[in-house]
Design a protein around this motif. Structure first.
Motif, PDB file in Angstrom:
ATOM      1  N   SER A  42       0.831  -1.210   0.000  1.00  0.00           N
ATOM      2  CA  SER A  42       0.000   0.000   0.000  1.00  0.00           C
ATOM      3  C   SER A  42       0.859   1.252   0.000  1.00  0.00           C
ATOM      4  O   SER A  42       0.509   2.255  -0.637  1.00  0.00           O
ATOM      5  N   THR A  43       1.980   1.186   0.703  1.00  0.00           N
ATOM      6  CA  THR A  43       2.887   2.337   0.703  1.00  0.00           C
ATOM      7  C   THR A  43       3.342   2.648  -0.719  1.00  0.00           C
ATOM      8  O   THR A  43       3.395   3.810  -1.126  1.00  0.00           O
ATOM      9  N   HIS A  46       0.588   4.472  -2.342  1.00  0.00           N
ATOM     10  CA  HIS A  46       0.468   5.852  -1.847  1.00  0.00           C
ATOM     11  C   HIS A  46       1.552   6.748  -2.427  1.00  0.00           C
ATOM     12  O   HIS A  46       1.314   7.926  -2.690  1.00  0.00           O
ATOM     13  N   GLU A  51       0.321  10.619  -2.470  1.00  0.00           N
ATOM     14  CA  GLU A  51      -0.275  10.936  -1.178  1.00  0.00           C
ATOM     15  C   GLU A  51       0.822  11.033  -0.152  1.00  0.00           C
ATOM     16  O   GLU A  51       0.675  11.675   0.881  1.00  0.00           O
ATOM     17  N   GLU A  52       1.888  10.279  -0.409  1.00  0.00           N
ATOM     18  CA  GLU A  52       3.080  10.310   0.438  1.00  0.00           C
ATOM     19  C   GLU A  52       4.250  10.675  -0.453  1.00  0.00           C
ATOM     20  O   GLU A  52       4.242  10.409  -1.655  1.00  0.00           O
TER      21      GLU A  52
ATOM     22  N   TYR B 208      -8.649  11.470  -5.312  1.00  0.00           N
ATOM     23  CA  TYR B 208      -8.011  10.458  -6.167  1.00  0.00           C
ATOM     24  C   TYR B 208      -8.361  10.644  -7.625  1.00  0.00           C
ATOM     25  O   TYR B 208      -7.599  10.282  -8.506  1.00  0.00           O
TER      26      TYR B 208
END
Ligand SMILES: Nc1ncnc2c1ncn2[C@@H]1O[C@H](COP(=O)(O)OP(=O)(O)O)[C@@H](O)[C@H]1O
Ligand SMILES: [Mg+2]
Lengths: 228, 295
Positions: A42-43, A46, A51-52, B208
């Protein structure tokens, strides 16, 4: 093309979620990403969604260098991606039609374009006759197809699906996977994160295995190998 | 902004207001109350200042001319006084006129004045009214410096008192307004926050898809503006009604108090309410959105 160059992600609490990841995914590829829970899948998503931010290393997607992208450009970058989640994340108060139309509305498409394009997309995922239904009136498989239609609405170059079959009853899982393969055959890059061994084994695509934040295996036509 | 988005933004805002109906109503009501409190206080201060100003005008400065001054010298002094700053009106009262007015005041003793008419003990005087109460002491000083001025009589102490009252009132006034303004913003922050929280899943899905912050924030900002405008509109009606009620009652019962008619002030009330309402709406909604709008 997606390119991870020595990418490391360390969360503020000190967790090293990804370490020195090197990956290259070409345009039009179909890739499975597998690994145990907590491995860092998931990282990876992201980071792709921006998002990260990466802690170190370089991450490039197409023309965008996600290491240095200014905040105001992020929404425009994301329009190249179509996201599908295991929990669908549909707009519950909007009909099937409106869910897809809304994705186009968000990026400022005129109504005339929306009216033309939504039925086409719904026919790709096989939901034309359900266009008036609300998500809560649909089965899990159908909801995921709406999510897929929404992800396709703005003609993205890359589809990213995080466990897309996790909440779908077994009979419908292949349905969704076949749709993803069909979308891939039309030239889009498709990245599928999954746990499901039989699916990975069945499709014989490239499989990237992650464990403890490292890419431990990457082979085309691979199988889900728990011993790696 | 694209044309076809305007309708979307407005309809989203109205839906948002409707969905949080009770909270929206509460926000409009509280903001309206704040506006009317602000307005009433501002109008009160305005009228108090006006009345103080009138009282202040009753104060005149009396310049007493040297008894020996010749007519030419008095003439010269008169033009010098008229050239000074902050002068509203200068009235010259000669020795003879002074004696005449004293005589008419004490009609029954007029025989006494026969005797002193030969040796008129009264000086020539200038009676001066001024424009600006706050600069009286300066004026008094300048008058004292002129030639052939014997003495300058005035009540600078009253002028100073009035200035102190005015600045005290203004000080309280500004703080009071600031506090009410903060309360108004706080109310809007909470209303919008409820709306954002109710839609946080939807907002994250929009993110998103590639929605810009502008696209996600605008309906909420418009929501804040609508709350501000509704409060301003109804607040204005209430304010005018209250003001007129007091105006009518006071002008009947206390004719010596001068109250400005609503037509003098309604423009400022209207503008003030709109500006404060809209600013509170925009600032409040942006503050409550900031947390959610990180990329
Ligand atoms: N926001 C976060 N803050 C701190 N640690 C995190 C955060 N997100 C994930 N992690 C940690 O990073 C590691 C990888 O997590 P994740 O990428 O979600 O794994 P997967 O999706 O493969 O199950 C885990 O140890 C997880 O606890
Ligand atoms: Mg995960």
């Amino acid at each position: 093309m997606i390119e991870f160059n020595d990418v490391t992600k360390i969360f503020p609490n000190g967790t090293v979620a990804l370490e020195n990841v090197n990956l290259k995914i070409d345009d039009g590829e179909f890739v499975f990403i597998v690994g145990e829970s907590g491995a860092g899948k998931s990282t990876l998503m992201h980071l792709l969604l921006r998002e990260e931010k990466v802690t170190s290393g370089v991450l490039r997607v197409g023309d965008y260098d996600l290491t240095n992208i200014p905040n105001y450009k992020i929404p425009y970058y994301r329009r190249q991606l179509g996201m599908v989640f295991q929990d669908f994340r549909l707009f519950d108060k909007k009909t099937v039609y409106e869910n897809v139309a809304f994705a186009m509305r968000v990026i400022g498409e005129p109504t005339s374009v929306i009216k033309r394009r939504v039925p086409t997309i719904l026919s790709i995922v096989g939901l034309v006759d359900k266009y008036k239904s609300f998500p809560t009136e649909l089965s899990g498989g159908e909801q995921q197809r709406v999510a897929l239609a929404r992800a396709l609405a703005n003609n993205p170059r890359i589809i990213i699906a995080d466990e897309p079959t996790a909440n779908i009853d077994p009979k419908m899982k292949m349905d969704i996977m076949n749709l993803l393969v069909k979308i891939n055959s039309k030239g889009k890059t498709v990245i599928v994160v999954t746990h499901e061994k039989n699916i990975v084994d069945y499709f014989q695509k490239r499989v990237i295995t992650i464990r403890d934040g490292h890419v431990v295996d990457d082979r085309v036509g691979g199988m889900f190998d728990e011993t790696v | 902004m694209r044309r076809y988005n305007v309708m979307y933004f407005i309809s989203q805002s109205l839906k948002g207001l409707w969905r949080n109906g009770l909270m929206s109503l509460a926000a409009v009501t509280v903001l309206l109350s704040c506006l009317v409190l602000m307005g009433s206080f501002a109008l009160l201060v305005y009228n108090v200042n006006e009345n103080i100003e009138t009282v202040a005008m009753l104060n005149e400065i009396v310049v007493i001319v040297d008894y020996e001054a010749t007519d030419e010298q008095v003439q010269e002094l008169s033009s010098q006084i008229n050239r000074l700053d902050n002068i509203r009106e200068v009235k010259y009262v000669s020795k003879e006129e002074g004696l005449e007015s004293e005589r008419s005041r004490y009609e029954e003793y007029s025989y006494l004045f026969e005797e002193i008419a030969e040796e008129n003990p009264l000086p020539d005087v200038f009676k001066i009214t001024y424009e600006d109460n706050s600069r009286v002491s300066n004026l008094v000083y300048q008058l004292g410096q002129l030639d052939h001025v014997n003495k300058v009589n005035n009540r600078t102490d009253i002028a100073n008192d009035i200035e102190n009252i005015k600045s005290g009132v203004s000080f309280i006034f500004i703080w009071f307004l600031a506090i009410l303004f903060v309360i108004s913003i706080f109310i809007i922050i909470n209303t919008i926050k409820l709306g954002v929280e109710a839609r946080s899943r939807e907002i994250s899905a929009m993110r998103y898809i590639g929605a810009t912050n502008f696209f996600m924030m605008t309906p909420f900002v418009i929501e804040g503006i609508i709350i501000g405008l509704l409060a301003a509109g109804f607040g204005y009606l209430l304010q005018v009604f209250l003001y007129n009620t007091i105006y009518n009652a006071a002008s009947n019962d206390y004719p010596m108090i001068h109250i400005a008619p609503i037509s003098d002030v309604q423009m400022y009330v209207w503008l003030g309410f709109i500006v404060v309402g809209v600013v509170a709406g925009v600032v409040g909604s942006i503050i409550s959105l900031r947390r959610y709008m990180k990329v």
